[in-house]
Design a protein around this motif. Structure first.
Motif, PDB file in Angstrom:
ATOM      1  N   ARG A   1     -10.764   9.531 -13.546  1.00  0.00           N
ATOM      2  CA  ARG A   1      -8.938   9.340 -13.184  1.00  0.00           C
ATOM      3  C   ARG A   1      -9.142  11.344 -13.417  1.00  0.00           C
ATOM      4  N   ALA A   2     -10.470  12.149 -14.448  1.00  0.00           N
ATOM      5  CA  ALA A   2     -10.255  13.398 -14.327  1.00  0.00           C
ATOM      6  C   ALA A   2     -10.456  13.982 -13.255  1.00  0.00           C
ATOM      7  N   ARG A   3     -11.368  13.441 -12.730  1.00  0.00           N
ATOM      8  CA  ARG A   3     -12.212  13.962 -10.754  1.00  0.00           C
ATOM      9  C   ARG A   3     -10.898  14.201 -10.004  1.00  0.00           C
ATOM     10  N   ALA A   4      -9.771  13.328  -9.963  1.00  0.00           N
ATOM     11  CA  ALA A   4      -9.172  12.969  -8.709  1.00  0.00           C
ATOM     12  C   ALA A   4      -8.363  13.873  -9.839  1.00  0.00           C
ATOM     13  N   MET A   5      -7.793  14.427 -10.489  1.00  0.00           N
ATOM     14  CA  MET A   5      -6.473  15.373 -10.964  1.00  0.00           C
ATOM     15  C   MET A   5      -7.025  17.154 -11.301  1.00  0.00           C
TER      16      MET A   5
ATOM     17  N   VAL B   1     -16.685  22.512 -10.362  1.00  0.00           N
ATOM     18  CA  VAL B   1     -17.106  21.430 -11.574  1.00  0.00           C
ATOM     19  C   VAL B   1     -17.734  20.325 -10.642  1.00  0.00           C
ATOM     20  N   ALA B   2     -18.833  20.258 -11.231  1.00  0.00           N
ATOM     21  CA  ALA B   2     -19.785  19.398 -10.206  1.00  0.00           C
ATOM     22  C   ALA B   2     -20.257  17.854 -11.273  1.00  0.00           C
ATOM     23  N   PHE B   3     -19.303  16.777 -10.829  1.00  0.00           N
ATOM     24  CA  PHE B   3     -20.435  14.537 -12.352  1.00  0.00           C
ATOM     25  C   PHE B   3     -21.102  14.796 -11.188  1.00  0.00           C
ATOM     26  N   ALA B   4     -22.629  15.115 -12.179  1.00  0.00           N
ATOM     27  CA  ALA B   4     -23.405  13.804 -11.985  1.00  0.00           C
ATOM     28  C   ALA B   4     -23.457  12.572 -11.831  1.00  0.00           C
TER      29      ALA B   4
ATOM     30  N   VAL C   1      -3.640  10.022 -19.914  1.00  0.00           N
ATOM     31  CA  VAL C   1      -3.945  10.936 -20.628  1.00  0.00           C
ATOM     32  C   VAL C   1      -5.043  11.436 -21.461  1.00  0.00           C
ATOM     33  N   ALA C   2      -5.907  10.412 -21.531  1.00  0.00           N
ATOM     34  CA  ALA C   2      -7.312  10.347 -21.895  1.00  0.00           C
ATOM     35  C   ALA C   2      -8.379  11.313 -20.868  1.00  0.00           C
ATOM     36  N   ALA C   3      -7.765  11.060 -19.734  1.00  0.00           N
ATOM     37  CA  ALA C   3      -8.708  11.888 -18.626  1.00  0.00           C
ATOM     38  C   ALA C   3      -7.482  13.773 -18.593  1.00  0.00           C
ATOM     39  N   ASP C   4      -6.247  13.642 -18.631  1.00  0.00           N
ATOM     40  CA  ASP C   4      -5.493  14.625 -18.802  1.00  0.00           C
ATOM     41  C   ASP C   4      -6.631  15.338 -20.040  1.00  0.00           C
TER      42      ASP C   4
END
Length: 191
Positions: free
Chosen positions: A22-26, A33-36, A169-172
């Motif tokens: 969800r954070a990645r989508a935000m 930022v790169a997500f491994a 909320v957590a992703a934010d």
């Protein structure tokens, strides 16, 4: 400028993958930022986690040739994060990895730009999420739940996100943590 490394960890069932997705989508598409992804000796179609599935032999071959920046064994599987994260950081990207609390204890203090982040949830939520995801049988789920309190991270840089409400909320909270690592935090979010 070397990019930061955000090392995400937490007990099974805390919702780490959901929060990260969800954070990645935000994040704005141009956010640095790169997500491994993780390499795991578990079939790709088990339990919904996005990972690269490797046989034990493939994992051992990669580990033997130094292709992992980090690797550990937990829950009967081998887990690894590829060395490509070093190249990403070298060009200034903030890299997010999903790791292990036990492994973090071994690498804490090894990198000044390592930022530990714990995603957790109350015990009842952990238990119901483990049951719902169907990745483990009842005995394995009980073992994972027992491990939920086995590790206490004592790092003054630790950021803790309690994932016990709406995922947004957590992703934010996660995105705000990433923003604190950058000079221009407004550039991280989607318009």
């Amino acid at each position: 400028m070397t990019g930061a490394l955000v090392y995400v960890m937490g007990p099974s069932g805390a919702g780490k993958d959901s929060v990260l997705a969800r954070a990645r989508a935000m994040l704005a598409p141009e956010a640095p930022v790169a997500f491994a992804h993780r390499y795991i000796t578990r079939p790709a179609d088990v339990g919904g986690e996005n990972h690269v599935s490797l046989s034990r032999a493939e994992f051992a071959l990669r580990r033997g040739h130094g292709l992992f920046a980090y690797h550990w064994h937990a829950h009967g599987n081998d887990y690894g994060i590829g060395r490509e994260i070093q190249a990403w950081r070298a060009i200034g990207l903030t890299v997010v990895v999903s790791g292990s609390r036990e492994h973090y204890e071994k690498i804490a203090g090894s990198d000044a730009d390592l930022h530990p982040l714990l995603i957790t949830a109350p015990s009842g939520a952990l238990q119901s999420r483990l049951a719902a995801r169907g990745r483990e049988n009842a005995v394995e789920a009980a073992q994972r739940l027992a491990r939920s309190t086995a590790y206490s991270i004592r790092d003054p840089r630790l950021v803790t996100i309690v994932n016990d409400g709406p995922i947004d909320v957590a992703a934010d909270s996660f995105v705000r943590t990433l923003a604190r690592l950058h000079c221009s935090p407004g550039a991280l979010r989607r318009a």
